[in-house]
Design a protein around this motif. Structure first.
Motif, PDB file in Angstrom:
ATOM      1  N   LEU B 148       0.836  -1.200   0.000  1.00  0.00           N
ATOM      2  CA  LEU B 148       0.000   0.000   0.000  1.00  0.00           C
ATOM      3  C   LEU B 148       0.873   1.252   0.000  1.00  0.00           C
ATOM      4  O   LEU B 148       1.872   1.320   0.721  1.00  0.00           O
ATOM      5  CB  LEU B 148      -0.904  -0.027   1.247  1.00  0.00           C
ATOM      6  CG  LEU B 148      -1.952   1.065   1.378  1.00  0.00           C
ATOM      7  CD1 LEU B 148      -3.016   0.912   0.299  1.00  0.00           C
ATOM      8  CD2 LEU B 148      -2.601   0.993   2.751  1.00  0.00           C
ATOM      9  N   TYR B 149       0.480   2.210  -0.817  1.00  0.00           N
ATOM     10  CA  TYR B 149       1.197   3.488  -0.861  1.00  0.00           C
ATOM     11  C   TYR B 149       0.196   4.611  -0.640  1.00  0.00           C
ATOM     12  O   TYR B 149      -0.815   4.694  -1.338  1.00  0.00           O
ATOM     13  CB  TYR B 149       1.899   3.661  -2.209  1.00  0.00           C
ATOM     14  CG  TYR B 149       2.949   2.602  -2.438  1.00  0.00           C
ATOM     15  CD1 TYR B 149       4.269   2.814  -2.066  1.00  0.00           C
ATOM     16  CD2 TYR B 149       2.603   1.368  -3.008  1.00  0.00           C
ATOM     17  CE1 TYR B 149       5.224   1.824  -2.248  1.00  0.00           C
ATOM     18  CE2 TYR B 149       3.549   0.381  -3.188  1.00  0.00           C
ATOM     19  CZ  TYR B 149       4.869   0.611  -2.805  1.00  0.00           C
ATOM     20  OH  TYR B 149       5.801  -0.361  -2.978  1.00  0.00           O
ATOM     21  N   GLY B 156      -4.811  16.744  -1.413  1.00  0.00           N
ATOM     22  CA  GLY B 156      -5.405  15.777  -0.481  1.00  0.00           C
ATOM     23  C   GLY B 156      -4.629  14.476  -0.483  1.00  0.00           C
ATOM     24  O   GLY B 156      -3.460  14.436  -0.891  1.00  0.00           O
ATOM     25  N   LEU B 157      -5.302  13.410  -0.031  1.00  0.00           N
ATOM     26  CA  LEU B 157      -4.636  12.106   0.078  1.00  0.00           C
ATOM     27  C   LEU B 157      -4.623  11.406  -1.277  1.00  0.00           C
ATOM     28  O   LEU B 157      -5.568  11.512  -2.055  1.00  0.00           O
ATOM     29  CB  LEU B 157      -5.372  11.226   1.089  1.00  0.00           C
ATOM     30  CG  LEU B 157      -5.180  11.551   2.580  1.00  0.00           C
ATOM     31  CD1 LEU B 157      -6.144  10.732   3.415  1.00  0.00           C
ATOM     32  CD2 LEU B 157      -3.751  11.309   3.021  1.00  0.00           C
ATOM     33  N   ASP B 165       4.152   4.781  -7.574  1.00  0.00           N
ATOM     34  CA  ASP B 165       3.843   6.043  -8.229  1.00  0.00           C
ATOM     35  C   ASP B 165       2.362   6.371  -8.038  1.00  0.00           C
ATOM     36  O   ASP B 165       1.490   5.795  -8.676  1.00  0.00           O
ATOM     37  CB  ASP B 165       4.161   5.923  -9.729  1.00  0.00           C
ATOM     38  CG  ASP B 165       3.781   7.203 -10.453  1.00  0.00           C
ATOM     39  OD1 ASP B 165       3.732   8.255  -9.773  1.00  0.00           O
ATOM     40  OD2 ASP B 165       3.522   7.128 -11.663  1.00  0.00           O
ATOM     41  N   ILE B 166       2.108   7.309  -7.130  1.00  0.00           N
ATOM     42  CA  ILE B 166       0.701   7.621  -6.854  1.00  0.00           C
ATOM     43  C   ILE B 166       0.360   9.044  -7.267  1.00  0.00           C
ATOM     44  O   ILE B 166      -0.647   9.601  -6.869  1.00  0.00           O
ATOM     45  CB  ILE B 166       0.370   7.399  -5.361  1.00  0.00           C
ATOM     46  CG1 ILE B 166       1.351   8.165  -4.469  1.00  0.00           C
ATOM     47  CG2 ILE B 166       0.365   5.934  -5.007  1.00  0.00           C
ATOM     48  CD1 ILE B 166       0.972   8.123  -3.000  1.00  0.00           C
ATOM     49  N   GLY B 167       1.236   9.628  -8.094  1.00  0.00           N
ATOM     50  CA  GLY B 167       0.937  10.937  -8.671  1.00  0.00           C
ATOM     51  C   GLY B 167       0.873  12.061  -7.662  1.00  0.00           C
ATOM     52  O   GLY B 167      -0.047  12.872  -7.684  1.00  0.00           O
ATOM     53  N   LEU B 168       1.861  12.094  -6.770  1.00  0.00           N
ATOM     54  CA  LEU B 168       1.889  13.176  -5.792  1.00  0.00           C
ATOM     55  C   LEU B 168       2.286  14.485  -6.473  1.00  0.00           C
ATOM     56  O   LEU B 168       3.202  14.503  -7.293  1.00  0.00           O
ATOM     57  CB  LEU B 168       2.901  12.866  -4.684  1.00  0.00           C
ATOM     58  CG  LEU B 168       2.440  11.977  -3.536  1.00  0.00           C
ATOM     59  CD1 LEU B 168       3.532  11.894  -2.496  1.00  0.00           C
ATOM     60  CD2 LEU B 168       1.159  12.500  -2.929  1.00  0.00           C
ATOM     61  N   GLY B 169       1.617  15.548  -6.152  1.00  0.00           N
ATOM     62  CA  GLY B 169       1.937  16.840  -6.726  1.00  0.00           C
ATOM     63  C   GLY B 169       3.076  17.509  -5.983  1.00  0.00           C
ATOM     64  O   GLY B 169       3.767  16.888  -5.165  1.00  0.00           O
ATOM     65  N   ILE B 175       3.300   8.966   2.940  1.00  0.00           N
ATOM     66  CA  ILE B 175       3.031   8.588   4.334  1.00  0.00           C
ATOM     67  C   ILE B 175       3.281   7.092   4.499  1.00  0.00           C
ATOM     68  O   ILE B 175       4.214   6.669   5.179  1.00  0.00           O
ATOM     69  CB  ILE B 175       1.586   8.955   4.752  1.00  0.00           C
ATOM     70  CG1 ILE B 175       1.373  10.477   4.676  1.00  0.00           C
ATOM     71  CG2 ILE B 175       1.329   8.468   6.181  1.00  0.00           C
ATOM     72  CD1 ILE B 175      -0.032  10.929   4.990  1.00  0.00           C
ATOM     73  N   VAL B 176       2.463   6.296   3.813  1.00  0.00           N
ATOM     74  CA  VAL B 176       2.676   4.847   3.855  1.00  0.00           C
ATOM     75  C   VAL B 176       3.455   4.468   2.613  1.00  0.00           C
ATOM     76  O   VAL B 176       3.013   4.723   1.493  1.00  0.00           O
ATOM     77  CB  VAL B 176       1.332   4.084   3.891  1.00  0.00           C
ATOM     78  CG1 VAL B 176       1.579   2.586   3.974  1.00  0.00           C
ATOM     79  CG2 VAL B 176       0.492   4.543   5.070  1.00  0.00           C
ATOM     80  N   ASN B 177       4.607   3.869   2.822  1.00  0.00           N
ATOM     81  CA  ASN B 177       5.497   3.621   1.689  1.00  0.00           C
ATOM     82  C   ASN B 177       5.741   2.127   1.506  1.00  0.00           C
ATOM     83  O   ASN B 177       6.837   1.629   1.705  1.00  0.00           O
ATOM     84  CB  ASN B 177       6.805   4.373   1.925  1.00  0.00           C
ATOM     85  CG  ASN B 177       7.618   4.494   0.649  1.00  0.00           C
ATOM     86  OD1 ASN B 177       7.168   4.069  -0.416  1.00  0.00           O
ATOM     87  ND2 ASN B 177       8.823   5.052   0.762  1.00  0.00           N
TER      88      ASN B 177
END
Ligand SMILES: Nc1ncnc2c1ncn2[C@@H]1O[C@H](COP(=O)(O)OP(=O)(O)O)[C@@H](O)[C@H]1O
Ligand SMILES: [Mg+2]
Lengths: 285, 355
Positions: B148-149, B156-157, B165-169, B175-177
Motif C-alpha cells: 500500500l502506498y 489531499g490524500l 507512483d501515486i501521482g503526488l503533486g 506517508i505509507v510507503n
C-alpha cells in the motif's frame, strides 16, 4: 396421584380425564401439528405427527427411547427444519421461522441434557430468559443511563419472583453449573418461563429426581399452568407423573403416533402396553 | 472444585480500576523524580497498547468464547489508518493531543469496519470458523499494507496499490510507503493517553458484561442452542462483541504506531497475534485484570531484565510462560498461594460475599 395443593387456591384442579379442559372450549388450540415429519438421511425420525394442544392443557408425549420425542420438540422449536407437515402456533403458520422467532412467538422449552449457562449465576440465567421482556440497548447499558437502572431493577425483581415458584431465591448468586441436578432442571423451567411463553415444552423434567422431588414437580407444573394460564407439553418416562397430570397423552413409537387420548385410554390400549409399558408396567399403573 | 457462589463482580471491577490508576500514579511519580531508566521509559506506551490489545482480545476469547488468531491484523488497520490521519493533520495547527485522539478514533473506526467485514459472514456460521478466517485476515492485511502506498499533497490524500507512483503533486509527501511502512512518525502518543484508553476500554467492557447485551454474549458462549431457545439473536450479539473488540484493537494499534519512529506491516504478524493470545490465556479467560498483568509482565520482561541472559532469553521466557500457566490455571498452586496469604483477609472477604 397425590392431592394437588394450590398456593392461592384460585384455580379449580382440572379433572385429568378430559382431553381439552372445560375452560378451553371456544378457544383456538395453542398448537396444531399436522402431518409433521422429518428425515435424517434414510431414517424417518418422525412421521405423520398430528397433535393439538389446548390453550391451558397439560399434555404428555411418551414413548420408548429413540421414539422421536425430543425430535418433535426440536421440530416445534425449529432446531430442525421439518421435512413435511405444518405447525400452527396460535393459528399462525411457523413455516420458515427461526428458533429465536419461535421463542418470540411463544414457545419456550427445557432440554433433556440440561443446557444451562453454567458459568453464570442462577439469577443471570433467569435474566437471560428475560432478554426480550426487559429490553434496553447495549449503549444504554455501557453508558449506564437511567433506563439501564430501571430495567435492571425490573429484571431483578421479576427474576426473583420467577425463582420463588420453586423457592430458589436463596440460590440467586450460586453458579448455575454447581447446582444439584434437580435444581438445574427447575432452573431450566424458570428460565423458559421468563420468556413469557404460551406453550412450555418440558423434556424429561423429572429425570434424575427422587420420588419426593418428582411429586413436588408435579404440583409445580400444575401450579405453573394455573398461574400463568399456559399450555404445557411434557416428555416423561415417569408414568406416575404423566398419568397424574396430563390431560391428553400422545404415544410415539419409531416416529409414528401409535395412540392418543386420556390417561385411561392409554393405560388400557393394548398397542401401547405392548410397545411401551410392558405387561408389568401396565399392571403398575 | 469451582466456586459455588458467584460474588458480585463490581468489587473485582473496582479493584481493576484501582490497580490501573495506582500504576499510572506510581509511574508518573517515578518519571517526575527522574528515576525511570530510559530503557523502560520508551516501552511504556507500547506496553499500554499491548494491554489494550490483550483486554480487547479477552472480550472475544473470554467473554464471547470465540477464538481469534488475527488480532494483530486489527491493530495493523488501526496503526496505519490512525497514523495516516495524524500525519495528514500534521500541518492543520491541531495540538498534538488532538491529532493523537483523531488517530485513535480513525484507527478504531476503521478496525471496527474491518471487524464487521470479517464478522458478518463468519459469525453466522456455527463452529470454529472464526479462528481460520481471522488467521487468514491477519495475513491478508499484512500483504495489503506491504503493497500500500499513501501520500499527501495540497490536493489531499493519494492512494496506490502495488505501484509506488501515486501521482503526488508539488510539496507532496509519502506517508505509507509499501514495504517500508510509515517512517518519520512524530511520537505524539503519551502515557496518559495510553492509560485513559485502557480505563475507557475497561469501563466499556465491564459495563457491557454486566448488562442485558453482555449477558446475551456470555449466554452464547456457554450454550448457543439454549441462548437461541430463549430468543437471543446469536449473530447480532456475536458481531457486537467481535466488532467492539476489533475497534479497541484498532485504538491500540494507533496508540502503538504513534509511539514509534517507524512501523511496518510485518510488526503486526501472526506472531504478534499469538503473543496477545498468550497474554489472554495466561491472564485467564474473561479475567481483565489477569490480561493486564500478563501483558505488562510478558511485554516488559523480555525487553529488560531478560536481556542479561542474551542467548538464553527465550529459554527463560518459556520458563516464565510455563510458570505463569501453572500459577493461573492450577488449582493446587492457587490453594497453596491462598494458604500463604494472610488467612484473616480471605475470611473477611467471604463473610462479605455471603451477606
Ligand atoms: N440430528 C440427528 N441426526 C440423525 N439422527 C437423529 C438426529 N436427532 C435424532 N436422531 C435420531 O432420531 C431418533 C429419535 O431420537 P430422539 O428424538 O432423541 O428420541 P427420544 O424419543 O428418546 O427423545 C433416534 O433414532 C435418533 O438417533
Ligand atoms: Mg429424548
Amino acid at each position: 396421584m397425590p392431592e394437588l395443593k394450590f398456593e392461592k387456591g384460585k384455580m379449580v384442579p382440572v379433572p385429568s380425564h378430559s382431553i381439552i379442559p372445560e375452560r378451553d372450549l371456544g378457544h383456538a388450540p395453542v398448537l396444531e401439528c399436522s402431518h409433521l415429519g422429518v428425515d435424517f438421511g434414510g431414517l424417518r425420525a418422525v412421521n405423520d405427527f398430528n397433535f393439538t394442544i389446548g390453550r391451558t392443557e397439560i399434555a404428555g408425549l411418551i414413548g420408548p427411547n429413540g421414539a422421536g420425542k425430543t425430535t418433535v420438540f426440536n421440530l416445534l422449536t425449529k432446531v430442525y427444519t421439518p421435512t413435511r407437515g405444518t405447525i400452527l402456533l396460535n393459528g399462525m403458520d411457523t413455516h420458515g421461522k427461526t428458533t429465536v422467532q419461535i421463542n418470540k412467538m411463544g414457545i419456550a422449552r427445557t432440554f433433556q441434557n440440561i443446557r444451562l449457562f453454567s458459568n453464570l449465576s442462577v439469577e443471570d440465567n433467569v435474566k437471560i430468559g428475560l432478554h426480550n421482556q426487559k429490553k434496553y440497548s447495549a449503549l444504554e447499558g455501557i453508558l449506564r443511563l437511567p433506563s439501564y437502572w430501571k430495567k435492571e431493577k425490573e429484571a431483578h425483581e421479576r427474576a426473583m419472583e420467577l425463582l420463588s415458584i420453586f423457592n430458589m431465591e436463596y440460590m440467586a448468586n450460586w453458579r448455575a453449573g454447581n447446582l444439584p441436578y434437580g435444581a438445574q432442571r427447575r432452573l431450566e423451567i424458570v428460565r423458559a418461563l421468563a420468556t413469557d411463553p404460551c406453550l412450555l415444552l418440558l423434556d424429561e423434567p423429572a429425570a434424575g429426581m427422587n420420588p419426593a422431588e418428582t411429586a413436588e414437580l408435579m404440583e409445580n407444573i400444575v401450579k405453573i399452568r394455573d398461574k400463568f394460564q399456559i399450555a404445557v407439553l411434557l416428555i416423561e418416562h415417569d408414568m406416575k407423573l404423566v398419568m397424574g397430570i396430563c390431560e391428553g397423552i400422545c404415544v410415539l413409537n419409531f416416529g409414528e403416533v401409535i395412540a392418543k387420548g386420556t390417561a385411561e385410554d392409554i393405560r388400557s390400549n393394548p398397542t401401547v402396553v405392548e410397545a411401551y409399558l410392558g405387561k408389568k408396567g401396565a399392571q403398575a399403573c | 472444585m469451582k466456586r459455588l457462589i458467584i460474588r458480585k463482580k463490581s468489587r473485582k471491577n473496582f479493584l481493576t480500576y484501582g490497580i490501573v490508576v495506582a500504576a499510572y500514579v506510581a509511574l508518573m511519580a517515578v518519571m517526575a523524580a527522574g528515576a525511570m531508566p530510559s530503557a523502560i521509559q520508551g516501552l511504556l506506551v507500547p506496553m499500554c497498547a499491548y494491554i489494550i490489545a490483550a483486554v480487547s482480545l479477552n472480550l472475544t476469547v473470554g467473554v464471547l468464547g470465540e477464538l481469534s488468531l488475527g488480532h494483530a491484523g486489527f491493530m495493523s488497520v488501526g496503526a496505519f489508518t490512525g497514523c495516516t490521519a495524524a500525519m495528514a493533520l500534521a500541518n492543520s495547527g491541531m495540538p498534538s493531543w488532538g491529532r493523537m485522539a483523531a488517530a485513535v478514533v480513525v484507527g478504531s473506526l476503521l478496525a471496527a469496519a474491518a471487524g464487521a467485514l470479517v464478522g458478518v459472514p463468519v459469525l453466522r456460521l456455527q463452529g470454529d470458523y472464526l479462528a481460520i478466517v481471522t488467521l487468514a485476515f491477519g495475513e491478508i492485511i499484512k500483504t495489503v499494507v506491504t503493497n500500500l502506498y499513501i501520500g499527501i499533497d495540497p490536493q489531499g490524500l493519494h492512494f496506490g496499490f502495488l505501484k509506488p507512483d501515486i501521482g503526488l503533486g508539488k510539496g507532496g509527501k509519502m506517508i505509507v510507503n509499501g514495504p517500508n511502512g510509515i517512517s518519520g512518525i512524530e511520537k505524539i502518543s503519551t502515557l496518559t493517553a495510553g492509560f485513559l484508553i485502557i480505563l475507557l476500554c475497561l469501563v466499556v467492557i465491564f459495563n457491557l458484561v454486566d448488562s442485558r447485551s453482555g449477558r446475551a454474549i456470555m449466554a452464547l458462549r456457554d450454550n448457543r442452542i439454549a441462548a437461541e431457545s430463549v430468543g437471543i439473536n446469536a449473530t447480532k450479539y456475536k458481531l457486537m462483541a467481535f466488532v467492539l473488540s476489533a475497534a479497541m484493537a484498532g485504538a491500540a494499534g494507533a496508540l502503538y504506531a504513534l509511539s514509534q519512529n517507524t512501523v511496518t506491516a510485518s510488526k503486526f504478524d501472526f506472531n504478534t497475534s499469538i503473543l496477545i493470545l498468550v497474554f489472554v490465556v495466561l491472564g485467564g479467560l474473561g479475567n481483565m485484570l489477569g490480561s493486564i498483568v500478563a501483558a505488562t509482565v510478558l511485554y516488559i520482561l523480555p525487553e529488560t531484565w531478560l536481556r542479561q541472559f542474551s542467548d538464553y532469553r527465550m529459554l527463560i521466557y518459556a520458563v516464565v510462560l510455563i510458570g505463569m500457566m501453572l500459577v493461573t490455571n492450577s488449582q493446587k498452586v492457587r490453594t497453596l498461594l491462598g494458604k500463604l496469604l494472610p488467612q484473616k483477609k480471605t475470611k473477611e472477604k467471604e463473610g462479605q460475599g455471603d451477606a
